[in-house]
Design a protein around this motif. Structure first.
Motif, PDB file in Angstrom:
ATOM      1  N   GLN A 317       0.839  -1.176  -0.100  1.00 58.75           N
ATOM      2  CA  GLN A 317      -0.050  -0.117  -0.045  1.00 58.75           C
ATOM      3  C   GLN A 317       0.844   1.258   0.055  1.00 58.75           C
ATOM      4  N   HIS A 318       2.116   1.365   0.730  1.00 55.94           N
ATOM      5  CA  HIS A 318       2.814   2.512   0.659  1.00 55.94           C
ATOM      6  C   HIS A 318       3.478   2.682  -0.636  1.00 55.94           C
ATOM      7  N   ALA A 319       3.951   1.474  -1.362  1.00 55.13           N
ATOM      8  CA  ALA A 319       4.592   1.481  -2.466  1.00 55.13           C
ATOM      9  C   ALA A 319       3.838   2.139  -3.384  1.00 55.13           C
ATOM     10  N   VAL A 320       2.396   1.843  -3.507  1.00 52.23           N
ATOM     11  CA  VAL A 320       1.541   2.195  -4.516  1.00 52.23           C
ATOM     12  C   VAL A 320       1.375   3.683  -4.407  1.00 52.23           C
ATOM     13  N   ARG A 321       1.056   3.988  -3.187  1.00 54.83           N
ATOM     14  CA  ARG A 321       0.961   5.584  -2.732  1.00 54.83           C
ATOM     15  C   ARG A 321       2.067   6.456  -3.242  1.00 54.83           C
ATOM     16  N   GLU A 322       3.275   5.817  -3.023  1.00 56.73           N
ATOM     17  CA  GLU A 322       4.518   6.857  -3.675  1.00 56.73           C
ATOM     18  C   GLU A 322       4.575   6.788  -5.188  1.00 56.73           C
ATOM     19  N   LEU A 323       4.384   5.576  -5.798  1.00 57.53           N
ATOM     20  CA  LEU A 323       4.120   5.482  -7.238  1.00 57.53           C
ATOM     21  C   LEU A 323       2.734   6.647  -7.590  1.00 57.53           C
ATOM     22  N   ALA A 324       1.649   6.687  -7.042  1.00 60.40           N
ATOM     23  CA  ALA A 324       0.600   7.493  -7.393  1.00 60.40           C
ATOM     24  C   ALA A 324       1.169   9.024  -7.281  1.00 60.40           C
ATOM     25  N   GLU A 325       1.882   9.251  -6.202  1.00 57.34           N
ATOM     26  CA  GLU A 325       2.303  10.837  -6.092  1.00 57.34           C
ATOM     27  C   GLU A 325       3.095  11.238  -7.214  1.00 57.34           C
ATOM     28  N   LEU A 326       4.079  10.308  -7.678  1.00 50.93           N
ATOM     29  CA  LEU A 326       5.277  10.558  -8.448  1.00 50.93           C
ATOM     30  C   LEU A 326       4.292  10.975  -9.913  1.00 50.93           C
ATOM     31  N   LEU A 327       3.435   9.939 -10.278  1.00 51.03           N
ATOM     32  CA  LEU A 327       2.631  10.166 -11.424  1.00 51.03           C
ATOM     33  C   LEU A 327       1.894  11.601 -11.376  1.00 51.03           C
ATOM     34  N   GLU A 328       1.361  11.836 -10.241  1.00 55.57           N
ATOM     35  CA  GLU A 328       0.542  13.025 -10.169  1.00 55.57           C
ATOM     36  C   GLU A 328       1.568  14.342 -10.269  1.00 55.57           C
ATOM     37  N   GLU A 329       2.491  14.270  -9.603  1.00 54.67           N
ATOM     38  CA  GLU A 329       3.457  15.412  -9.822  1.00 54.67           C
ATOM     39  C   GLU A 329       3.653  15.599 -11.288  1.00 54.67           C
ATOM     40  N   ARG A 330       3.792  14.525 -12.012  1.00 57.09           N
ATOM     41  CA  ARG A 330       3.926  14.717 -13.635  1.00 57.09           C
ATOM     42  C   ARG A 330       2.538  15.047 -14.484  1.00 57.09           C
ATOM     43  N   GLY A 331       1.482  15.083 -13.706  1.00 54.06           N
ATOM     44  CA  GLY A 331       0.312  15.656 -14.234  1.00 54.06           C
ATOM     45  C   GLY A 331      -0.763  14.496 -14.622  1.00 54.06           C
ATOM     46  N   VAL A 332      -0.423  13.449 -14.213  1.00 58.72           N
ATOM     47  CA  VAL A 332      -1.113  12.295 -14.639  1.00 58.72           C
ATOM     48  C   VAL A 332      -2.422  12.353 -13.412  1.00 58.72           C
ATOM     49  N   THR A 333      -3.587  12.030 -14.122  1.00 59.23           N
ATOM     50  CA  THR A 333      -4.719  11.702 -13.175  1.00 59.23           C
ATOM     51  C   THR A 333      -4.648  10.469 -12.809  1.00 59.23           C
ATOM     52  N   VAL A 334      -4.681  10.134 -11.210  1.00 60.65           N
ATOM     53  CA  VAL A 334      -4.610   8.796 -10.731  1.00 60.65           C
ATOM     54  C   VAL A 334      -5.760   8.635  -9.980  1.00 60.65           C
ATOM     55  N   ARG A 335      -6.466   7.465 -10.209  1.00 64.85           N
ATOM     56  CA  ARG A 335      -7.598   7.034  -9.369  1.00 64.85           C
ATOM     57  C   ARG A 335      -7.531   5.655  -8.822  1.00 64.85           C
ATOM     58  N   PHE A 336      -7.988   5.248  -7.793  1.00 66.41           N
ATOM     59  CA  PHE A 336      -8.091   3.766  -7.354  1.00 66.41           C
ATOM     60  C   PHE A 336      -9.495   3.293  -7.332  1.00 66.41           C
ATOM     61  N   GLY A 337      -9.417   2.147  -8.150  1.00 66.56           N
ATOM     62  CA  GLY A 337     -10.915   1.368  -8.234  1.00 66.56           C
ATOM     63  C   GLY A 337     -11.050   0.591  -7.038  1.00 66.56           C
ATOM     64  N   ILE A 338     -12.022   0.690  -6.373  1.00 69.81           N
ATOM     65  CA  ILE A 338     -12.041  -0.413  -5.219  1.00 69.81           C
ATOM     66  C   ILE A 338     -13.351  -1.336  -5.513  1.00 69.81           C
ATOM     67  N   HIS A 339     -13.060  -2.479  -5.401  1.00 68.23           N
ATOM     68  CA  HIS A 339     -14.066  -3.722  -5.587  1.00 68.23           C
ATOM     69  C   HIS A 339     -14.621  -3.789  -4.166  1.00 68.23           C
ATOM     70  N   PRO A 340     -15.980  -4.075  -3.646  1.00 76.60           N
ATOM     71  CA  PRO A 340     -16.419  -4.355  -2.807  1.00 76.60           C
ATOM     72  C   PRO A 340     -15.947  -5.535  -1.975  1.00 76.60           C
ATOM     73  N   VAL A 341     -15.654  -6.734  -2.865  1.00 80.04           N
ATOM     74  CA  VAL A 341     -14.927  -7.859  -2.055  1.00 80.04           C
ATOM     75  C   VAL A 341     -13.474  -8.103  -2.548  1.00 80.04           C
ATOM     76  N   ALA A 342     -12.821  -7.120  -2.750  1.00 80.81           N
ATOM     77  CA  ALA A 342     -11.567  -7.111  -3.219  1.00 80.81           C
ATOM     78  C   ALA A 342     -10.829  -7.568  -1.936  1.00 80.81           C
ATOM     79  N   GLY A 343      -9.796  -8.595  -2.010  1.00 79.93           N
ATOM     80  CA  GLY A 343      -9.112  -8.740  -0.759  1.00 79.93           C
ATOM     81  C   GLY A 343      -9.741  -9.853   0.107  1.00 79.93           C
ATOM     82  N   ARG A 344      -9.741  -9.973   1.327  1.00 84.84           N
ATOM     83  CA  ARG A 344     -10.294 -10.980   1.960  1.00 84.84           C
ATOM     84  C   ARG A 344     -11.414 -10.688   2.980  1.00 84.84           C
TER      85      ARG A 344
END
Ligand code: NAP
Length: 459
Positions: A317-344
């Motif tokens: 989770q921390h690694a993906v947040r860091e990547l998302a921040e880097l992309l946003e700094e470059r002007g990319v729109t970043v979103r997270f799609g959350i499925h109701p039963v993703a995970g356990r």
């Protein structure tokens, strides 16, 4: 009514109101933390009210209980890792249900023969639900922790044996109701209920445990409500009923999100055998290099990350947040799609991403993110499989046909982060991985994301 009784009833009223607002708060990630604080406040008010207003026989056991409970609670809160949250919750249910059963035994010993019919009925209900929830939750915790065999344990005539045990338990409760001095019937009901809890949970695979746990949560709540009737305690009746019904509603919602019936979860033995199911999967999976993946991400206008169970196991989770921040700094729109039963477990992804400080405004529920996907340049699937399997939508013969999915295959390009050819919880092959728009980035999710972030910095 004495002054202390008035005080007790007033604190119970405050506690009940706090519990209702707590549930409301917990229905959304943004207000969930506040909801938890309100629930804690409600519980504190209920405890203080009881200690001041009720007749206390001896403080010694109360202080011992408070100390032991607080030590165990603090240990569970501080040292149990986020990944072990489902089994931690199962243990909490076991403790709650055991408390209800013990109070019931205490009431039977103290006033068993003097109780009226309604109270005795509530006592039987409390003992049955409290005991079966105790052992059921312990088995669930053991399966989730891997101490007990996780696959469904099934044998010939299992449903008949379970039904027989259930009928014996209810029959003993009925006998006790008619004969309040039937000590043997009372304790036999207790013993059979403990056994029934085990029988109820062993046929269910560890991956279905979250649904079972929220059902057990509901049973524990109803056991507490019954305890409230036995003791004439209003806050227990209200809190237990809220707990009981919210647990039940959650179980139904989880089943809906997996497109499975409650009967299928409880008696289907999902995970024991893969049912006759066909898959549209076939062809070759195309691998992508780290640099090519980084290039696609860095030059995208919109990127959607879809996390799944693999993100949780990799603790990425921390690694993906860091990547998302880097992309946003470059002007990319970043979103997270959350499925109701993703995970356990319900809210698994929300909890992990909140822990990594991913802003709530970036989190999109399935229904919100699906219309965004055709305009998305790159959808990055992180350790998710079933929740992005297009067979659920396109193949009526699939085991998961009808399960709603995040439609990443509608994006212009899909990058799937997973370790190898491993299948998801359903055990099915996923045709998404073979589509021309999809490329696979193999490796542990955390390490892939960390390396991707480094590569994006060099683009
Ligand atoms: P999934 O279908 O279980 O797939 C997880 C994928 O993650 C696997 O294909 C695995 O492939 C990959 N993976 C595992 N460890 C990894 C790691 N360290 N790094 C990278 N990838 C990793 O997960 P999902 O898509 O989240 O779906 C959840 C499933 O659980 C659904 O079928 C749902 O119905 C079920 N379920 C959910 C709940 C709930 O409350 N959320 C409750 C009950 C059941 P590799 O082995 O190749 O890496």
């Amino acid at each position: 009514m004495s002054l202390t009784s008035y005080f007790m009833e007033a604190t119970y009223l405050i506690a009940s109101i706090l519990f209702i607002f707590a549930l409301k708060g917990m229905s959304h990630p943004e207000t969930a933390r506040r909801g938890m604080f309100l629930a804690e406040g409600g519980m504190f008010a209920a405890i203080v009210g009881t200690l001041i207003g009720a007749h206390i026989v001896t403080w010694v056991w109360i202080i011992v209980g408070l100390l032991v409970g607080s030590i165990i609670g603090a240990w569970m809160a501080i040292w149990v890792p986020m990944t072990a949250m489902p089994q931690r919750t199962a243990l909490s249910h076991a403790f709650g249900a055991l408390a209800a059963a013990l109070v019931g035994i205490g009431e039977f010993i103290a006033h068993g023969t003097e109780m009226g019919g309604v109270t005795r009925g509530a006592l039987g209900f409390e003992i049955m639900l409290g005991s079966l929830t105790t052992t059921g939750s312990l088995i669930a915790a053991g399966k989730l922790q891997g101490i007990i065999y996780g696959k469904p344990v099934q044998f010939r005539g299992q449903n008949i044996i379970n039904l027989g045990t259930f009928l014996i338990m209810v029959g003993l409760a009925g006998f006790f109701w008619i004969h309040p001095d039937a000590v043997i019937a009372f304790y036999s009901m207790l013993g059979v209920a403990f056994v029934f809890g085990v029988l109820l949970v062993i046929p269910i695979g560890s991956a279905d445990m979250p649904v079972v746990m929220s059902l057990l949560n509901s049973y524990a709540g109803l056991a507490s409500a019954a305890t409230g009737f036995v003791l004439g305690n209003n806050v227990l009746i209200i809190a237990g009923t809220l707990d009981g019904f919210s647990g039940f509603i959650l179980s139904v919602l989880m089943c809906k999100a997996m497109n499975r019936s409650m009967t299928n979860v409880l008696f289907g033995g999902f995970g024991a055998v893969i049912a006759e199911s066909t898959s549209n999967a076939g062809g070759v999976m195309r691998e992508i290099s780290l640099d090519d993946a980084a290039m696609q991400l860095a030059f995208a206008n919109q990127v959607v990350f879809v996390p799944g169970y693999g993100l949780a196991t990799a603790q990425a989770q921390h690694a993906v947040r860091e990547l998302a921040e880097l992309l946003e700094e470059r002007g990319v729109t970043v979103r997270f799609g959350i499925h109701p039963v993703a995970g356990r477990m319900p809210g698994h992804m929300n909890v992990l991403l909140a822990e990594a400080n991913v802003p709530y405004s970036s989190l999109y529920e399935m229904d919100q993110i699906n219309p965004e996907l055709p305009q998305t340049d790159v959808a990055v699937v992180i350790g998710a499989n079933d929740v992005v399997n297009p067979d659920a939508r396109d193949n009526p013969k699939s085991l998961i046909a009808g399960m709603p999915i995040i439609e990443v295959d509608r994006a212009k390009s899909v990058i799937v982060l997973k370790r190898g050819q491993g299948r998801g919880f359903s055990g099915l092959e996923n045709p998404l991985f073979f589509k021309p728009c999809t490329s696979m980035l193999y490796g542990d999710a955390k390490s892939s994301l960390t390396h991707l972030a480094q590569a994006v910095q060099h683009v």
